[in-house]
Design a protein around this motif. Structure first.
Motif, PDB file in Angstrom:
ATOM      1  N   SER A  43      65.563 -13.011   5.131  1.00 30.87           N
ATOM      2  CA  SER A  43      66.372 -14.217   5.384  1.00 30.87           C
ATOM      3  C   SER A  43      66.742 -14.338   6.859  1.00 30.87           C
ATOM      4  N   LEU A  44      65.800 -13.939   7.723  1.00 29.02           N
ATOM      5  CA  LEU A  44      66.010 -14.078   9.172  1.00 29.02           C
ATOM      6  C   LEU A  44      65.237 -15.308   9.638  1.00 29.02           C
ATOM      7  N   ARG A  45      65.751 -16.468   9.237  1.00 27.27           N
ATOM      8  CA  ARG A  45      65.052 -17.726   9.492  1.00 27.27           C
ATOM      9  C   ARG A  45      64.876 -17.988  10.988  1.00 27.27           C
ATOM     10  N   GLY A  46      65.885 -17.685  11.754  1.00 25.32           N
ATOM     11  CA  GLY A  46      65.800 -17.940  13.189  1.00 25.32           C
ATOM     12  C   GLY A  46      64.709 -17.136  13.851  1.00 25.32           C
ATOM     13  N   LEU A  47      64.580 -15.858  13.458  1.00 27.83           N
ATOM     14  CA  LEU A  47      63.527 -15.036  14.036  1.00 27.83           C
ATOM     15  C   LEU A  47      62.141 -15.531  13.628  1.00 27.83           C
ATOM     16  N   SER A  48      62.032 -16.048  12.413  1.00 25.51           N
ATOM     17  CA  SER A  48      60.753 -16.602  11.972  1.00 25.51           C
ATOM     18  C   SER A  48      60.350 -17.789  12.821  1.00 25.51           C
ATOM     19  N   GLU A  71      43.933  -7.233   4.628  1.00 20.22           N
ATOM     20  CA  GLU A  71      43.635  -8.530   4.024  1.00 20.22           C
ATOM     21  C   GLU A  71      44.653  -8.910   2.944  1.00 20.22           C
ATOM     22  N   ARG A  72      45.248  -7.905   2.302  1.00 22.09           N
ATOM     23  CA  ARG A  72      46.168  -8.190   1.198  1.00 22.09           C
ATOM     24  C   ARG A  72      47.246  -7.098   1.193  1.00 22.09           C
ATOM     25  N   ALA A  73      48.379  -7.413   1.787  1.00 24.34           N
ATOM     26  CA  ALA A  73      49.463  -6.437   1.918  1.00 24.34           C
ATOM     27  C   ALA A  73      50.691  -6.885   1.132  1.00 24.34           C
ATOM     28  N   ARG A  74      51.446  -5.913   0.609  1.00 23.91           N
ATOM     29  CA  ARG A  74      52.698  -6.185  -0.099  1.00 23.91           C
ATOM     30  C   ARG A  74      53.853  -5.688   0.768  1.00 23.91           C
ATOM     31  N   VAL A  75      54.757  -6.582   1.076  1.00 27.19           N
ATOM     32  CA  VAL A  75      55.901  -6.293   1.933  1.00 27.19           C
ATOM     33  C   VAL A  75      57.152  -6.202   1.076  1.00 27.19           C
ATOM     34  N   LEU A 123      52.369 -10.395   9.064  1.00 23.95           N
ATOM     35  CA  LEU A 123      53.204  -9.410   8.386  1.00 23.95           C
ATOM     36  C   LEU A 123      54.665  -9.524   8.823  1.00 23.95           C
ATOM     37  N   MET A 124      54.903  -9.694  10.119  1.00 24.10           N
ATOM     38  CA  MET A 124      56.274  -9.822  10.597  1.00 24.10           C
ATOM     39  C   MET A 124      56.910 -11.097  10.081  1.00 24.10           C
ATOM     40  N   ALA A 125      56.135 -12.168  10.000  1.00 25.21           N
ATOM     41  CA  ALA A 125      56.675 -13.417   9.456  1.00 25.21           C
ATOM     42  C   ALA A 125      57.127 -13.228   8.015  1.00 25.21           C
ATOM     43  N   GLN A 126      56.388 -12.459   7.247  1.00 23.57           N
ATOM     44  CA  GLN A 126      56.764 -12.217   5.862  1.00 23.57           C
ATOM     45  C   GLN A 126      58.031 -11.360   5.772  1.00 23.57           C
ATOM     46  N   VAL A 127      58.108 -10.343   6.667  1.00 24.14           N
ATOM     47  CA  VAL A 127      59.305  -9.504   6.686  1.00 24.14           C
ATOM     48  C   VAL A 127      60.541 -10.351   6.993  1.00 24.14           C
ATOM     49  N   PHE A 128      60.468 -11.208   8.004  1.00 22.88           N
ATOM     50  CA  PHE A 128      61.612 -12.046   8.378  1.00 22.88           C
ATOM     51  C   PHE A 128      61.985 -12.992   7.248  1.00 22.88           C
ATOM     52  N   TYR A 146      62.290  -1.769   5.651  1.00 26.00           N
ATOM     53  CA  TYR A 146      61.158  -2.523   5.093  1.00 26.00           C
ATOM     54  C   TYR A 146      60.024  -1.548   4.800  1.00 26.00           C
ATOM     55  N   SER A 147      59.060  -2.005   4.013  1.00 22.20           N
ATOM     56  CA  SER A 147      57.860  -1.212   3.712  1.00 22.20           C
ATOM     57  C   SER A 147      56.682  -2.162   3.568  1.00 22.20           C
ATOM     58  N   VAL A 148      55.497  -1.656   3.942  1.00 23.90           N
ATOM     59  CA  VAL A 148      54.257  -2.424   3.829  1.00 23.90           C
ATOM     60  C   VAL A 148      53.221  -1.533   3.166  1.00 23.90           C
ATOM     61  N   ARG A 149      52.589  -2.031   2.107  1.00 28.09           N
ATOM     62  CA  ARG A 149      51.560  -1.291   1.381  1.00 28.09           C
ATOM     63  C   ARG A 149      50.363  -2.212   1.124  1.00 28.09           C
ATOM     64  N   GLY A 150      49.177  -1.620   1.065  1.00 29.27           N
ATOM     65  CA  GLY A 150      47.999  -2.409   0.700  1.00 29.27           C
ATOM     66  C   GLY A 150      46.920  -2.336   1.756  1.00 29.27           C
ATOM     67  N   THR A 151      46.355  -3.475   2.056  1.00 29.66           N
ATOM     68  CA  THR A 151      45.296  -3.571   3.062  1.00 29.66           C
ATOM     69  C   THR A 151      45.656  -4.668   4.043  1.00 29.66           C
TER      70      THR A 151
END
Length: 689
Positions: free
Chosen positions: A544-549, A646-650, A535-540, A639-644
């Motif tokens: 556009s926080l490539r370095g943090l990814s 197994e399948r979350a929308r960021v 989830l954090m990788a998707q947020v980054f 940021y926001s995270v919704r779903g489950t």
């Protein structure tokens, strides 16, 4: 002058008393008295009397057989064998009285409701006095009727074993032989008795645990000294073969012995108080030996073969498939105080259970010696169990290994029904305590004080490695349970409690309180790294926080401090204000997670370069204007995270990155609804659970 007599006569229609008139009073007096007392109510249908009494024949104390001969036929006679047994009635047969002997042969008759097919009374010699009288008979009838007859005698076979005579059945036949001296008064110990016979398709209900014999063939051999009963049939739902031996003297029962071979089924074990349906399918072969008094066995040995059964001992992590070998042995007896002692063991590939249990005279468990509880890769313990004076149980066990992973998930479940517990103190010390597949404590100790309502106090401690330790406590005060946890490796705790491997190293402190419905936890961590969190990788990526990814996928992001207050209720965890800060990043989170359904609904703020970015927040007055909340910075994105899981929308709102703190709240979702956001830059994340 000596005189001789020769006489011949014939007649019919005389009574047994009339027949005795032809028997000289002093001739075989003991035999004559027995006939007078025990042969009665008969009618002589035909009699032929012959006497050839030469001069001097009475010079001795007895007569030769050829001196006197009385042949007769008998109908409707009654013949008694023993004083407390009913007589044979409706007897029909023939008899011969001679000078020194008597023989009566029965062709038919009845013994109670039994049919007599034949019988014989032999007095081979009146002289010398006290010679043996032999009575034999063969009959047929029902087992119920026979037990009714015996119940009225000194044998009392049904009462001895608590048998309900009215429910006994089964046709059969018996051969009886009684030998006794021809005297008027004979002690019972001088009487020889032999009964041999059998029954087919017999039923004897309610012998033990509501089960009895059914569809059983029985062979009986009874003597004056004892009884041997052999049988093959069914005991309740299971086939059985057995030999029952009774040794008894002239009076009460002395001892009993049972040898049996049969099949044990789950239903049979359940009837004896062993909940076998929960762990056994199929059947086990058994060989059993028991000794005691009647049905009260004082010594029992049983050998079992579980090959033809499937066993499921999930509590110790062991299962056995059908048709694989497993054996068991159990022994029961009493010690010098009269207390019951049971020992036993079960052995199979990967399993060994053995120990000894001592019960009080009232049947309560007093102590147990656990020689070994072993299941491969699950448990290997030894120890003792003792009942204290206040009635509680105290268990102290130790060993090389114990796998506690099956119970770890239950630690996070609130509202669990704890009824059905026991008052006990439990202490477990092991070299290795397995908590998860990839998490174990060394030199671990687990202590619990339990009541019928569940765990009242608990302590778990151990070492993760040489330099890292863990200690957790639990204490119940009324309806509130307090928990505390301290560990030198936050990643270890994450893997253990939450089955996540995103955390590396760090220290963790957890304190909480909860009741059966809800609770709250305060989680604090320091110097912990976050790595490979999807989830954090998707947020980054969206921010556009490539370095943090890159750092997240490499050594991991370091967080110097994490504060996470949590509220738990009915399987849901509310994040009421999570803050995490480190050299490269700061973040906050609010929302909830449903642990049962895997649903989540989170909102928060990401603060890149947290150390520099949040420095302005320390300025008086204007700091709050630019930073907004503790844990945020001047430049931050929501940021926001919704779903489950197994399948979350960021979702990321890029405009919030350039808005000062107070204005940034405009871009947040204050209600945190469960619906998925519709921002153009939202992206669904799919990952394995």
């Amino acid at each position: 002058t000596e005189v001789g007599v020769r006489l011949e006569a014939a007649g019919e229609g005389a009574s047994t008393e009339d027949a005795l008139a032809f028997w000289p009073i002093n001739l075989g007096k003991g035999a004559r008295d027995w006939v007078k007392q025990n042969v009665s109510a008969g009618r002589i249908t035909e009699a032929v009397y012959a006497m050839n009494f030469p001069p001097g024949a009475n010079s001795r104390d007895f007569l030769d057989n050829d001196v006197l001969n009385l042949a007769f036929s008998l109908e409707g006679g009654e013949v008694s064998f023993l004083s407390d047994l009913p007589p044979a009635t409706e007897a029909k047969g023939r008899g011969v009285l001679r000078g020194n002997s008597l023989s009566i042969e029965l062709d038919s008759g009845k013994f109670g409701e039994w049919i007599l097919d034949s019988g014989n009374v032999e007095m081979p010699a009146f002289y010398p006095r006290g010679g043996d009288l032999t009575v034999t008979a063969s009959g047929r009838g029902d087992l119920k009727t026979l037990l009714e007859i015996l119940e009225a005698s000194r044998l009392r076979a049904a009462s001895r074993y608590g048998v309900d005579v009215e429910r006994v059945s089964g046709p059969g036949g018996l051969d009886i032989e009684i030998v006794r001296p021809m005297l008027s008064d004979v002690p019972i110990e001088d009487v020889s008795l032999r009964v041999v016979g059998g029954f087919v398709d017999a039923a004897v209900p309610d012998l033990a645990a509501g089960f009895g014999l059914d569809r059983t063939d029985l062979d009986i051999d009874v003597t004056q000294s004892g009884m041997v009963l052999r049988g093959a049939g069914r005991f309740g739902p299971a086939p059985v073969e057995f030999i029952w031996t009774e040794a008894f003297d002239a009076g009460p029962l002395a001892s009993s012995a049972l040898e049996a071979a049969g099949v044990v089924t789950p239903d049979l074990l359940n009837a004896f108080g062993v909940a076998a349906r929960s762990f056994m399918q199929g059947e086990a072969e058994i060989e059993l030996s028991a000794t005691g008094s009647g049905r009260d066995f004082e010594s029992v040995t049983a050998e079992l073969d579980f090959t033809k059964s499937a066993l499921d001992l999930s509590e110790v992590g062991w299962m056995k498939a059908y048709d694989t070998p497993a054996t068991g042995a159990f022994r029961y007896g009493r010690d010098e105080t009269g207390a019951a002692v049971a020992t036993g063991d079960i052995r199979a590939e990967g399993l060994e259970l053995s120990g000894e249990t001592v019960f009080s005279t009232s049947g309560n468990l007093q102590r147990a010696a656990i020689e070994r509880i072993y299941a491969a890769d699950q448990i290997d313990l030894r120890g003792d169990l003792l009942r204290l004076e206040d009635g509680r149980l105290k268990a102290d066990v130790s060993g090389p290994f114990f796998n506690a992973s099956p119970w770890i998930d239950g630690l996070m479940n609130l509202g669990t029904d704890n009824e059905g517990g026991v008052d006990a103190e439990i202490s477990i010390a092991v070299d290795a305590l397995k908590l998860r597949e990839d998490a174990a404590l060394q030199n671990a100790k687990l202590i619990m004080e339990m009541s019928i309502d569940g765990v009242e106090r608990g302590l778990v401690s151990g070492t993760i490695d040489a330099a890292k330790g863990v200690e957790g406590t639990l204490e119940k005060d009324g309806e509130i349970t307090f928990v505390s946890l301290r560990a030198d490796d936050a990643g270890f705790i994450g893997r253990t409690l939450f089955k996540t491997d995103y955390l590396i190293g760090g220290q963790v402190m957890l304190d909480g309180r909860f009741n059966d419905e809800e609770g709250g936890l305060e989680l604090r961590m320091s110097d912990v790294r976050l790595r490979d969190a999807p989830l954090m990788a998707q947020v980054f990526s969206l921010a556009s926080l490539r370095g943090l990814s890159d750092v997240l996928g490499g050594d991991g992001l370091l967080f110097s401090e994490v504060n996470a207050p949590l509220e738990l209720k009915e399987g849901r965890v509310d994040l009421v204000g999570v803050r995490a800060s480190g050299p490269a990043l700061g973040l906050t989170a609010r929302g909830w997670m449903n642990l049962e359904e895997g649903e989540l609904n989170l909102d928060g703020v990401i603060v890149p370069s947290f150390g520099v970015n949040s420095a302005l927040g320390g300025l008086p007055i204007i700091g709050d204007l630019f930073v907004s909340r503790q844990g945020e910075g001047v430049f931050a994105m929501t940021y926001s995270v919704r779903g489950t899981l197994e399948r979350a929308r960021v979702g990321i709102n890029p405009l919030s990155a350039v808005a000062p703190g107070l204005l940034r709240r405009i871009f947040e979702n204050p209600s945190s609804p469960p619906s998925l956001p519709e921002e153009d830059e939202d992206q669904t994340v799919d990952r394995e659970g």
